[in-house]
Write an enzyme that holds these catalytic residues in place. Structure first.
Site, short mmCIF file in Angstrom:
data_model
loop_
_atom_site.label_atom_id
_atom_site.label_comp_id
_atom_site.label_asym_id
_atom_site.label_seq_id
_atom_site.Cartn_x
_atom_site.Cartn_y
_atom_site.Cartn_z
N ARG A 73 0.84 -1.20 0.00
CA ARG A 73 0.00 0.00 0.00
C ARG A 73 0.87 1.24 0.00
O ARG A 73 2.09 1.18 0.19
CB ARG A 73 -0.91 0.01 1.24
CG ARG A 73 -0.14 -0.01 2.55
CD ARG A 73 -1.00 0.39 3.73
NE ARG A 73 -0.31 0.13 4.99
CZ ARG A 73 0.63 0.90 5.51
NH1 ARG A 73 1.02 2.00 4.87
NH2 ARG A 73 1.21 0.60 6.67
N GLY A 74 0.22 2.40 -0.16
CA GLY A 74 0.93 3.66 -0.02
C GLY A 74 1.16 3.98 1.44
O GLY A 74 0.74 3.27 2.34
N ILE A 77 4.80 3.49 7.91
CA ILE A 77 4.57 2.45 8.90
C ILE A 77 3.42 2.81 9.83
O ILE A 77 3.20 3.98 10.15
CB ILE A 77 5.85 2.17 9.71
CG1 ILE A 77 5.72 0.88 10.52
CG2 ILE A 77 6.19 3.36 10.63
CD1 ILE A 77 7.04 0.38 11.07
N TRP A 79 0.59 0.75 13.02
CA TRP A 79 0.33 -0.41 13.88
C TRP A 79 -1.14 -0.78 13.78
O TRP A 79 -2.00 0.09 13.65
CB TRP A 79 0.67 -0.05 15.33
CG TRP A 79 0.27 -1.10 16.33
CD1 TRP A 79 0.99 -2.21 16.69
CD2 TRP A 79 -0.93 -1.15 17.11
NE1 TRP A 79 0.32 -2.95 17.63
CE2 TRP A 79 -0.88 -2.31 17.91
CE3 TRP A 79 -2.05 -0.33 17.20
CZ2 TRP A 79 -1.89 -2.68 18.79
CZ3 TRP A 79 -3.07 -0.68 18.07
CH2 TRP A 79 -2.98 -1.84 18.86
N CYS A 215 2.92 6.57 10.51
CA CYS A 215 2.66 7.15 9.18
C CYS A 215 3.75 8.12 8.76
O CYS A 215 3.55 8.93 7.85
CB CYS A 215 1.29 7.83 9.14
SG CYS A 215 -0.07 6.72 9.58
#
Length: 273
Positions: A73-74, A77, A79, A215
């Site tokens: 995906r775009g 990182i 959680w 993110c």
């Protein structure tokens, strides 16, 4: 858009391992591309797992070596885990696909979901997801002619200029205290069909986010419905509310292909003298 089918894969003790859910996404994606199934939204919880989008830097991964699943995906990182409602809408969209419009639809459904629980949220210019804006602060004085505020757009690799307009709050350049992310969104589109989706923090253990840069955004925090309300909210409570708003938004959307700017016609050659 066609009728939206919801599939509840597993919650609580039946939470679905990320790799198992990813394989299920691929299967439904292939079926949707071939029109064997209608548009489908998978809803679930995951056991604790970190997933890294294609642009995740090594410095943004867990410092303690906690395993990470690299995905297609775009974004960067994040959680997933207990207390988080995860949704994977797998939809066929007209080509050329307008990814930003798809993201906005998911954001709107989650904004309405949060509002039903009494949490006011917003979009933020240049950043995907659903946010609780920080409290306003007085403009700080300049020091020796140098402003102590900054424009995050100059340093934020995740800033997406396509995410703008009257429905977006301005970037936080010191005029607010720390903004807090309530829901993350990460999308992939293949063959005109979407994959991946959203993660809405309901009542997770947010200390899991302390090991990473969520993110890839360093100047914002993470929150949940429970944290904002000061009371326990469960995924079970949120699930039917989220389904209702997702159905309302996604089934009634007027889908249109992404506008493509046509090349300008070349100027006619001058007539010979």
């Amino acid at each position: 858009m066609s009728e939206l089918r919801f599939v509840r894969l597993g919650f609580g003790e039946q939470a679905v391992e990320y790799t198992e859910a990813w394989q299920k996404q691929r299967e439904v994606h292939a079926d949707r591309f071939e029109d064997r199934v209608p548009d489908t939204c998978l809803l679930l919880e995951h056991p604790p797992v970190y997933t890294a989008g294609r642009r995740t830097a090594e410095s943004e991964r867990p410092l303690d070596g906690t395993p990470v699943v690299d995905v297609d995906r775009g974004g960067k990182i994040t959680w997933h885990g207990p207390g988080q409602l995860v949704g994977y809408p797998i939809q066929k969209l007209p080509r050329p696909v307008d990814v930003v419009a798809h993201v906005r639809r998911l954001e709107e459904a989650l904004i309405r979901t949060a509002a039903d629980f009494g949490v006011e949220t917003s979009r933020i210019e240049g950043r995907s997801g659903v946010w609780v804006l920080g409290d306003p602060v007085e403009r700080r004085q300049a020091l020796g002619g140098l402003s102590l505020d900054f424009d995050p757009r100059l340093q934020d690799e995740e800033f997406d200029p396509r995410l703008n307009g009257p429905e977006y709050a301005p970037s936080n350049a010191g005029q607010r205290r720390e903004d807090r992310k309530l829901a993350a969104i990460g999308i992939r589109v293949a063959k005109g069909v979407t994959m991946h989706g959203f993660a809405l923090n309901v009542n997770p253990d947010n200390t899991w986010f302390d090991r990473i840069v969520p993110c890839g955004i360093r100047d914002a925090g993470v929150t949940s419905l429970s944290a904002e309300l000061g009371r326990e909210v469960t995924v079970e409570e949120v699930l039917p509310v989220a389904e209702r708003h997702l159905r309302d938004i996604l089934e009634n959307a007027e889908l249109a292909p992404r506008a493509v700017e046509q090349p300008k016609a070349a100027a006619p050659a001058p007539a010979p003298a």
